[in-house]
Enzyme design. Sequence first.
Site, short mmCIF file in Angstrom:
data_model
loop_
_atom_site.label_atom_id
_atom_site.label_comp_id
_atom_site.label_asym_id
_atom_site.label_seq_id
_atom_site.Cartn_x
_atom_site.Cartn_y
_atom_site.Cartn_z
CG HIS A 40 -0.39 2.34 -9.16
ND1 HIS A 40 -0.53 1.94 -7.93
CD2 HIS A 40 -1.46 2.86 -9.57
CE1 HIS A 40 -1.89 2.50 -7.53
NE2 HIS A 40 -2.27 3.09 -8.63
CG LEU A 44 9.08 -17.07 -3.69
CD1 LEU A 44 8.70 -17.24 -2.11
CD2 LEU A 44 9.56 -15.81 -4.15
CG ASP A 83 -2.22 0.83 1.12
OD1 ASP A 83 -2.46 1.53 -0.01
OD2 ASP A 83 -2.76 1.19 2.12
NE ARG A 92 -4.72 6.81 -6.83
CZ ARG A 92 -4.32 6.52 -5.68
NH1 ARG A 92 -4.07 7.49 -4.66
NH2 ARG A 92 -4.35 5.19 -5.28
C1 IPE Z 1 -5.64 -2.59 -0.08
O1 IPE Z 1 -5.19 -1.17 -0.43
C2 IPE Z 1 -5.45 -3.35 -1.35
C3 IPE Z 1 -4.13 -3.56 -2.11
C4 IPE Z 1 -3.04 -3.37 -1.61
C5 IPE Z 1 -4.41 -4.28 -3.29
P1 IPE Z 1 -6.21 -0.19 -0.50
O2 IPE Z 1 -5.61 1.32 -0.65
O3 IPE Z 1 -7.18 -0.49 -1.60
O4 IPE Z 1 -6.86 -0.16 0.88
P2 IPE Z 1 -7.68 1.05 1.66
O5 IPE Z 1 -8.82 1.33 0.81
O6 IPE Z 1 -6.67 1.89 1.96
O7 IPE Z 1 -8.20 0.14 2.95
C1 IPE Z 2 -1.50 0.24 -3.44
O1 IPE Z 2 -1.53 1.66 -3.46
C2 IPE Z 2 -1.76 -0.27 -4.74
C3 IPE Z 2 -3.25 -0.65 -4.88
C4 IPE Z 2 -4.37 -0.88 -3.99
C5 IPE Z 2 -3.70 -1.15 -6.18
P1 IPE Z 2 -2.27 2.55 -3.63
O2 IPE Z 2 -3.10 2.70 -4.92
O3 IPE Z 2 -3.61 2.24 -2.62
O4 IPE Z 2 -2.15 4.04 -2.75
P2 IPE Z 2 -2.45 5.00 -1.64
O5 IPE Z 2 -3.01 4.26 -0.58
O6 IPE Z 2 -3.60 5.51 -2.28
O7 IPE Z 2 -1.51 5.82 -1.34
MG MG Z 3 -4.06 2.37 -0.54
#
Ligand code: IPE
Ligand code: IPE
Ligand code: MG
Length: 247
Positions: free
Chosen positions: A38, A132, A21, A34
């Site tokens: 990624h 792995l 995350d 964003r």
């Molecule tokens: C959790 O992250 C899902 C993944 C890492 C794929 P999110 O960013 O979607 O979770 P919330 O919304 O902060 O709980």
């Molecule tokens: C995690 O990073 C990746 C996915 C959930 C796909 P986020 O996209 O949730 O990044 P934040 O949490 O908004 O910073």
């Molecule tokens: Mg997130």
Amino acid sequence: MSFKNKLNTSKIPRHVAVIMDGNGRWAARHGNERIFGHEQGVEAVRSTVEGAGEIGIQYLTLYAFSTENWARPQDEVQALMGLLVYAIEAETENLQKSNVRLGVIGDTDKLPEEVRKKLFECIDTLRHNTGLTLILALSYSSKWEILEATRKIALAVAENKISPAEIDLERFEANLSTAGIPDPELLIRTSGEYRLSNFMLWQVAYAELYFTEKLWPDFRKEDLFEAVVDFQNRERRFGLTSEQIVS
Ligand code: IPE
Ligand code: IPE
Ligand code: MG
């Protein structure tokens, strides 16, 4: 001293799961869109997979896309799907060289055709590897998985294949998408969020939880080793007393 040297090599967790995350916040901090976060996250995946292999972790599950993530702005969803295709293509050879096997959990029927195709091709290419096992959680949510398992078992009961009394832990787990995979002993979440976000609710019943403020694109194998060292310094009691564990 690096965390790798502090590891107890006889106490490496068999299965580590990671909620990756913080990509969006990482991008914002760098003044970018964003999707840039990624993209940078791919390097973190590469390093983490390499580190897991180096220290003999058997299963590494990465939460890459949740059921709920489908509701994000469609341009972000599309970009993420495109990135998946690109990353799978770019990494297959490397994974092959590293003897990594690939698996997936989640509602893969919902993935765009191209992603599904590339994903299952890659799984097939790597199927004989013995190092792995890397498991991607894609279009995954724990509640979805538990409902699916419940439906399959209910069907077996309705068709008189089993009786309700035969629904035990073993049978239930055999119907989860993680059937045959040991439960994660260690769950890592990056980005300073303290929640599970619908990830492996059943399987982490006794996992050790590790939270780090690092945003996913900054995470590297050394951070994985640090988490494993922390894990190794905990006493896992499974409901017993400390005295029982020591003896
Ligand atoms: C959790 O992250 C899902 C993944 C890492 C794929 P999110 O960013 O979607 O979770 P919330 O919304 O902060 O709980
Ligand atoms: C995690 O990073 C990746 C996915 C959930 C796909 P986020 O996209 O949730 O990044 P934040 O949490 O908004 O910073
Ligand atoms: Mg997130």
